[in-house]
Design an enzyme around this catalytic site. Sequence first.
Site, PDB file in Angstrom:
ATOM      1  N   ASN A 153       0.846  -1.193   0.000  1.00 49.79           N
ATOM      2  CA  ASN A 153       0.000   0.000   0.000  1.00 49.79           C
ATOM      3  C   ASN A 153       0.888   1.253   0.000  1.00 49.79           C
ATOM      4  O   ASN A 153       1.839   1.350   0.779  1.00 49.79           O
ATOM      5  CB  ASN A 153      -0.902  -0.019   1.238  1.00 49.79           C
ATOM      6  CG  ASN A 153      -2.086   0.906   1.105  1.00 49.79           C
ATOM      7  OD1 ASN A 153      -1.946   2.057   0.713  1.00 49.79           O
ATOM      8  ND2 ASN A 153      -3.254   0.400   1.443  1.00 49.79           N
ATOM      9  N   ASP A 154       0.594   2.178  -0.914  1.00 48.22           N
ATOM     10  CA  ASP A 154       1.393   3.398  -1.010  1.00 48.22           C
ATOM     11  C   ASP A 154       1.138   4.344   0.174  1.00 48.22           C
ATOM     12  O   ASP A 154       1.907   5.268   0.406  1.00 48.22           O
ATOM     13  CB  ASP A 154       1.084   4.132  -2.324  1.00 48.22           C
ATOM     14  CG  ASP A 154       1.418   3.271  -3.539  1.00 48.22           C
ATOM     15  OD1 ASP A 154       2.422   2.532  -3.486  1.00 48.22           O
ATOM     16  OD2 ASP A 154       0.657   3.320  -4.530  1.00 48.22           O
TER      17      ASP A 154
ATOM     18  N   HIS B 111     -10.935  -5.092  -5.467  1.00 46.57           N
ATOM     19  CA  HIS B 111      -9.689  -5.270  -4.711  1.00 46.57           C
ATOM     20  C   HIS B 111      -9.981  -5.515  -3.240  1.00 46.57           C
ATOM     21  O   HIS B 111     -11.099  -5.328  -2.780  1.00 46.57           O
ATOM     22  CB  HIS B 111      -8.824  -4.010  -4.831  1.00 46.57           C
ATOM     23  CG  HIS B 111      -9.368  -2.843  -4.050  1.00 46.57           C
ATOM     24  ND1 HIS B 111     -10.440  -2.088  -4.483  1.00 46.57           N
ATOM     25  CD2 HIS B 111      -9.015  -2.310  -2.854  1.00 46.57           C
ATOM     26  CE1 HIS B 111     -10.699  -1.140  -3.606  1.00 46.57           C
ATOM     27  NE2 HIS B 111      -9.856  -1.254  -2.600  1.00 46.57           N
TER      28      HIS B 111
ATOM     29  N   GLU C  32     -12.591 -12.958  20.146  1.00 42.33           N
ATOM     30  CA  GLU C  32     -12.927 -14.295  19.638  1.00 42.33           C
ATOM     31  C   GLU C  32     -12.022 -15.346  20.257  1.00 42.33           C
ATOM     32  O   GLU C  32     -12.478 -16.428  20.631  1.00 42.33           O
ATOM     33  CB  GLU C  32     -12.831 -14.329  18.108  1.00 42.33           C
ATOM     34  CG  GLU C  32     -13.868 -13.444  17.445  1.00 42.33           C
ATOM     35  CD  GLU C  32     -13.969 -13.646  15.936  1.00 42.33           C
ATOM     36  OE1 GLU C  32     -13.193 -14.433  15.369  1.00 42.33           O
ATOM     37  OE2 GLU C  32     -14.855 -13.013  15.322  1.00 42.33           O
TER      38      GLU C  32
ATOM     39  N   HIS D 262     -16.334 -13.440   7.824  1.00 42.27           N
ATOM     40  CA  HIS D 262     -17.488 -12.605   8.201  1.00 42.27           C
ATOM     41  C   HIS D 262     -17.822 -11.689   7.036  1.00 42.27           C
ATOM     42  O   HIS D 262     -16.915 -11.094   6.442  1.00 42.27           O
ATOM     43  CB  HIS D 262     -17.146 -11.673   9.371  1.00 42.27           C
ATOM     44  CG  HIS D 262     -16.823 -12.362  10.649  1.00 42.27           C
ATOM     45  ND1 HIS D 262     -17.782 -12.840  11.493  1.00 42.27           N
ATOM     46  CD2 HIS D 262     -15.633 -12.614  11.250  1.00 42.27           C
ATOM     47  CE1 HIS D 262     -17.202 -13.364  12.566  1.00 42.27           C
ATOM     48  NE2 HIS D 262     -15.897 -13.245  12.440  1.00 42.27           N
TER      49      HIS D 262
ATOM     50  N   MET E 196     -25.132   2.695  12.534  1.00 41.46           N
ATOM     51  CA  MET E 196     -24.937   2.288  13.935  1.00 41.46           C
ATOM     52  C   MET E 196     -24.830   3.562  14.769  1.00 41.46           C
ATOM     53  O   MET E 196     -23.734   4.029  15.078  1.00 41.46           O
ATOM     54  CB  MET E 196     -23.653   1.466  14.085  1.00 41.46           C
ATOM     55  CG  MET E 196     -23.746   0.103  13.496  1.00 41.46           C
ATOM     56  SD  MET E 196     -24.897  -0.973  14.362  1.00 41.46           S
ATOM     57  CE  MET E 196     -24.766  -2.401  13.300  1.00 41.46           C
ATOM     58  N   VAL E 197     -25.953   4.161  15.046  1.00 37.94           N
ATOM     59  CA  VAL E 197     -25.964   5.438  15.781  1.00 37.94           C
ATOM     60  C   VAL E 197     -26.980   5.356  16.918  1.00 37.94           C
ATOM     61  O   VAL E 197     -27.596   4.323  17.131  1.00 37.94           O
ATOM     62  CB  VAL E 197     -26.318   6.614  14.827  1.00 37.94           C
ATOM     63  CG1 VAL E 197     -25.225   6.815  13.785  1.00 37.94           C
ATOM     64  CG2 VAL E 197     -27.657   6.388  14.130  1.00 37.94           C
TER      65      VAL E 197
ATOM     66  N   GLU F 227     -27.653   2.370  19.529  1.00 39.85           N
ATOM     67  CA  GLU F 227     -26.629   1.375  19.209  1.00 39.85           C
ATOM     68  C   GLU F 227     -25.224   1.854  19.559  1.00 39.85           C
ATOM     69  O   GLU F 227     -24.391   1.070  19.978  1.00 39.85           O
ATOM     70  CB  GLU F 227     -26.679   1.065  17.729  1.00 39.85           C
ATOM     71  CG  GLU F 227     -28.097   0.958  17.284  1.00 39.85           C
ATOM     72  CD  GLU F 227     -28.226   0.154  16.047  1.00 39.85           C
ATOM     73  OE1 GLU F 227     -28.149   0.743  14.982  1.00 39.85           O
ATOM     74  OE2 GLU F 227     -28.392  -1.054  16.170  1.00 39.85           O
TER      75      GLU F 227
HETATM   76  P1  H2U Z   1     -10.094   1.268  -0.332  1.00 43.58           P
HETATM   77  O1  H2U Z   1      -9.962  -0.234  -0.206  1.00 43.58           O
HETATM   78  O2  H2U Z   1     -10.480   1.926   0.937  1.00 43.58           O
HETATM   79  O3  H2U Z   1     -10.918   1.672  -1.490  1.00 43.58           O
HETATM   80  O4  H2U Z   1      -8.669   1.811  -0.650  1.00 43.58           O
HETATM   81  C1  H2U Z   1      -7.816   1.427  -1.683  1.00 43.58           C
HETATM   82  C2  H2U Z   1      -6.433   1.297  -1.092  1.00 43.58           C
HETATM   83  O5  H2U Z   1      -5.490   1.428  -2.140  1.00 43.58           O
HETATM   84  C3  H2U Z   1      -6.135   2.381  -0.074  1.00 43.58           C
HETATM   85  O6  H2U Z   1      -5.701   1.762   1.122  1.00 43.58           O
HETATM   86  C4  H2U Z   1      -4.418   2.224  -1.723  1.00 43.58           C
HETATM   87  C5  H2U Z   1      -5.021   3.185  -0.706  1.00 43.58           C
HETATM   88  O7  H2U Z   1      -4.069   3.590   0.235  1.00 43.58           O
HETATM   89  N1  H2U Z   1      -3.850   2.907  -2.867  1.00 43.58           N
HETATM   90  C6  H2U Z   1      -2.494   2.814  -3.107  1.00 43.58           C
HETATM   91  O8  H2U Z   1      -1.789   2.133  -2.370  1.00 43.58           O
HETATM   92  N2  H2U Z   1      -1.967   3.465  -4.193  1.00 43.58           N
HETATM   93  C7  H2U Z   1      -2.687   4.244  -5.026  1.00 43.58           C
HETATM   94  O9  H2U Z   1      -2.132   4.795  -5.943  1.00 43.58           O
HETATM   95  C8  H2U Z   1      -4.128   4.383  -4.831  1.00 43.58           C
HETATM   96  C9  H2U Z   1      -4.751   3.675  -3.693  1.00 43.58           C
HETATM   97 ZN    ZN Z   2     -14.399 -13.974  13.503  1.00 49.61          ZN
END
Ligand code: H2U
Ligand code: ZN
Length: 360
Positions: free
Chosen positions: A78-79, A167, A183, A304, A319-320, A323
């Site tokens: 993840n970037d 994704h 759990e 889940h 959930m407000v 809750e």
């Molecule tokens: P969502 O699953 O919340 O839609 O987010 C997509 C993920 O993709 C998010 O954690 C990562 C974002 O940080 N991402 C990248 O790593 N590089 C990118 O160029 C766009 C999104």
């Molecule tokens: Zn579980």
Amino acid sequence: MAEKFDAADHQHMRFNPLRGDWVLVSPHRLKRPWHGKKERAEEKFIPPFDPTNPLSPGVTRPNGKVTPKYEETYVFDNDFPALLPEIPSPGPPSHPLMKCAHAAGTCRVMCFHPRSDVTLPLMSVEEIQKVVEEWIHQVQELGEKFTWVQVFENKGEINGCSNPHPHCQIWATSFLPTEPQYEDENMKKYLKEHGKPMLLDYAELEAKSKERVVVENDDWIVIVPYWALWPFEVILLPRKRHILRFPDLESDERKSLASIMKRLLVKYDNLFECSFPYSMGWHGAPTGPEAKGKDYSHWQFHGHYYPCLLRSSTIRKFMVGFELLSQGQRDLTAEKAAEQLRACSDVHYKEAEKKDKETK
Ligand code: H2U
Ligand code: ZN
């Protein structure tokens, strides 16, 4: 004579043995009959290939890295990770009310398919199986080092997902997060008291009654749990085998998992004729070097699904109020939710429409 209790009609509380908390069920608020599908909201057009989407094959991401021209699944760091692997430890707390603990980890993004418009329920079982295999590979690899590997999919804009390309994310942590911690403790207690893993007992119980079963096959069973909080929440469980973690799945179980996922997700999409939003994730026994040789027989691998929708593709549950301040609550009973999901077709509404057009 006092009125006899009827769970389909009278408010009551149900206990969640996994989390150890209660949910208030108020079925009398839903006196109106089920009217079937509501009007369909306009679906946002998603092109098969979006050159502006950083998750699409061959696209340069904002940080300059290129997403390669992948043909099946693709995993990358993840970037913008919430967790970094090397980070200093905070010292001892200065006060019991100011407790702080070390947290390390790593975050990855996994694309399910090169096409932006092909979500899991629209994929073939073979394509879903490739996703399952990659999940297993990720859990195996990250589980060598980290205590917990959370694979999760956050789907749909209404559910806070920022990117429509199919994704999921994988966050691996040096610590056991709160949900699996609950759990772990509750399943350990259950095994001690009842001599059998909780979720093995539970799958057996539900397989007999069928009341809350949505779909099942030889290896897997999908249930709206008795204690469900979200309207169409389900738990996906091994039907009868004791399985601790994702990598323990045999090859035919991987295939049958892909198949049951497809059946569930097609029903989900058909419920309100939309790309059904949810947060889902897999839970297995903790991992990491310290888990090796440790007894985790109280665990059972499971998934889940927590969908946020309530009555249509645009009406979600929040959930407000009570809750948030007191306790989770639902109107629709788990039994009714399971019945509605069971009644949904096994043919995706988009595929049915396509066939319809072809025969006209
Ligand atoms: P969502 O699953 O919340 O839609 O987010 C997509 C993920 O993709 C998010 O954690 C990562 C974002 O940080 N991402 C990248 O790593 N590089 C990118 O160029 C766009 C999104
Ligand atoms: Zn579980």
